[in-house]
Design a protein around this motif. Structure first.
Motif, short mmCIF file in Angstrom:
data_model
loop_
_atom_site.label_atom_id
_atom_site.label_comp_id
_atom_site.label_asym_id
_atom_site.label_seq_id
_atom_site.Cartn_x
_atom_site.Cartn_y
_atom_site.Cartn_z
N GLN A 118 113.74 62.56 75.30
CA GLN A 118 113.78 60.96 75.31
C GLN A 118 113.67 60.32 76.54
OE1 GLN A 118 117.17 60.30 72.90
NE2 GLN A 118 116.02 60.71 71.04
N ASN A 119 114.46 60.78 77.58
CA ASN A 119 114.52 60.37 78.97
C ASN A 119 113.11 60.61 79.82
OD1 ASN A 119 117.28 59.84 78.47
ND2 ASN A 119 118.23 61.49 79.62
N GLY A 120 112.61 61.64 79.47
CA GLY A 120 111.26 61.87 79.94
C GLY A 120 110.37 61.14 79.62
N ALA A 121 110.18 60.62 78.18
CA ALA A 121 109.44 59.76 77.72
C ALA A 121 109.56 58.38 78.36
CB ALA A 121 109.53 59.55 76.10
N SER A 122 111.12 57.88 78.64
CA SER A 122 111.34 56.74 79.29
C SER A 122 110.82 56.76 80.68
CB SER A 122 112.83 56.44 79.34
OG SER A 122 113.35 56.24 77.93
N ILE A 123 111.16 57.76 81.55
CA ILE A 123 110.62 57.75 82.82
C ILE A 123 109.00 57.65 82.82
CG2 ILE A 123 110.18 59.46 84.78
CD1 ILE A 123 113.24 60.32 84.12
N VAL A 128 104.19 54.40 84.06
CA VAL A 128 103.00 53.66 83.58
C VAL A 128 102.98 52.11 83.75
CG1 VAL A 128 101.72 52.88 81.49
CG2 VAL A 128 102.21 55.37 81.86
N HIS A 129 104.05 51.64 83.77
CA HIS A 129 104.28 50.28 83.73
C HIS A 129 104.07 49.93 85.43
CE1 HIS A 129 104.98 48.73 79.83
NE2 HIS A 129 105.80 49.72 79.59
N SER A 130 105.00 50.76 86.39
CA SER A 130 104.99 50.61 87.67
C SER A 130 103.43 50.41 88.09
CB SER A 130 105.87 51.57 88.31
OG SER A 130 107.19 51.26 87.89
N LYS A 131 102.52 51.72 87.84
CA LYS A 131 101.21 51.85 88.18
C LYS A 131 100.43 50.50 87.99
CE LYS A 131 100.79 56.87 88.43
NZ LYS A 131 100.11 58.09 88.01
#
Length: 167
Positions: A118-123, A128-131
């Motif tokens: 779950q944490n990996g998916a959040s990261i 993606v949002h940052s890019k």
């Protein structure tokens, strides 16, 4: 070796691995909380380093467990360990503490695996949002396709390549 000599070693290994797995779960829970709160990347990096250290220690435990099981000619699998416990019980040895700790360890590790995914998916989502935000700020995102009309009334599509902000 005989099982009477290896059981205390196995019990110690499992008992020592249990607090490490609990610490890993706590690190993952902290990481999840920090990800939800939008904490600084340095905090996330520190948690990741701690997770890596604990994971290395648990991998060492797994290797040592495999060595103990191999001395009794069992595979380093859950079934191999169950067979080991069955043999120890058939020799009249008390396996209650070891099996209890093992059950707890398996449960904690399953929680760790789920929380880590779950944490990996959040990261990944944050990445993606940052890019995407950087693409928009630089003015070279694919969404910057501008539809305009020429003098003759026909539509033209062109990329708007100017920066949206300047520093």
């Amino acid at each position: 070796m005989n099982i009477e000599k290896t059981l205390p070693i196995l019990e110690n290994l499992i008992a020592n691995a249990l607090p490490k797995a609990q610490a890993l779960l706590q690190q993952l829970e902290q990481e999840a909380a920090h990800l939800k709160a939008g904490q600084q990347p340095a905090t996330i990096d520190l948690l990741a380093a701690n997770k890596k250290q604990l994971s290395s220690e648990l991998e060492l435990f797994n290797s040592q467990l495999g060595q103990v099981l191999a001395t009794e000619i069992f595979d380093n699998t859950p079934q191999g360990l169950q067979n080991y416990f069955d043999r120890a019980a058939s020799h009249g040895l008390d396996i209650d503490a070891a099996t209890n700790n093992w059950t707890q360890l398996l449960s904690i590790c399953a929680e760790c695996r789920l929380l880590n995914e779950q944490n990996g998916a959040s990261i990944q989502l944050l990445l993606v949002h940052s890019k995407r935000a950087l693409q928009i700020l630089k003015g070279n995102g694919k969404s910057e396709l501008a539809n305009t009309y020429g003098r003759d009334g026909t539509t033209r599509s062109e990329f708007n390549a100017r920066s949206l902000i300047s520093v």
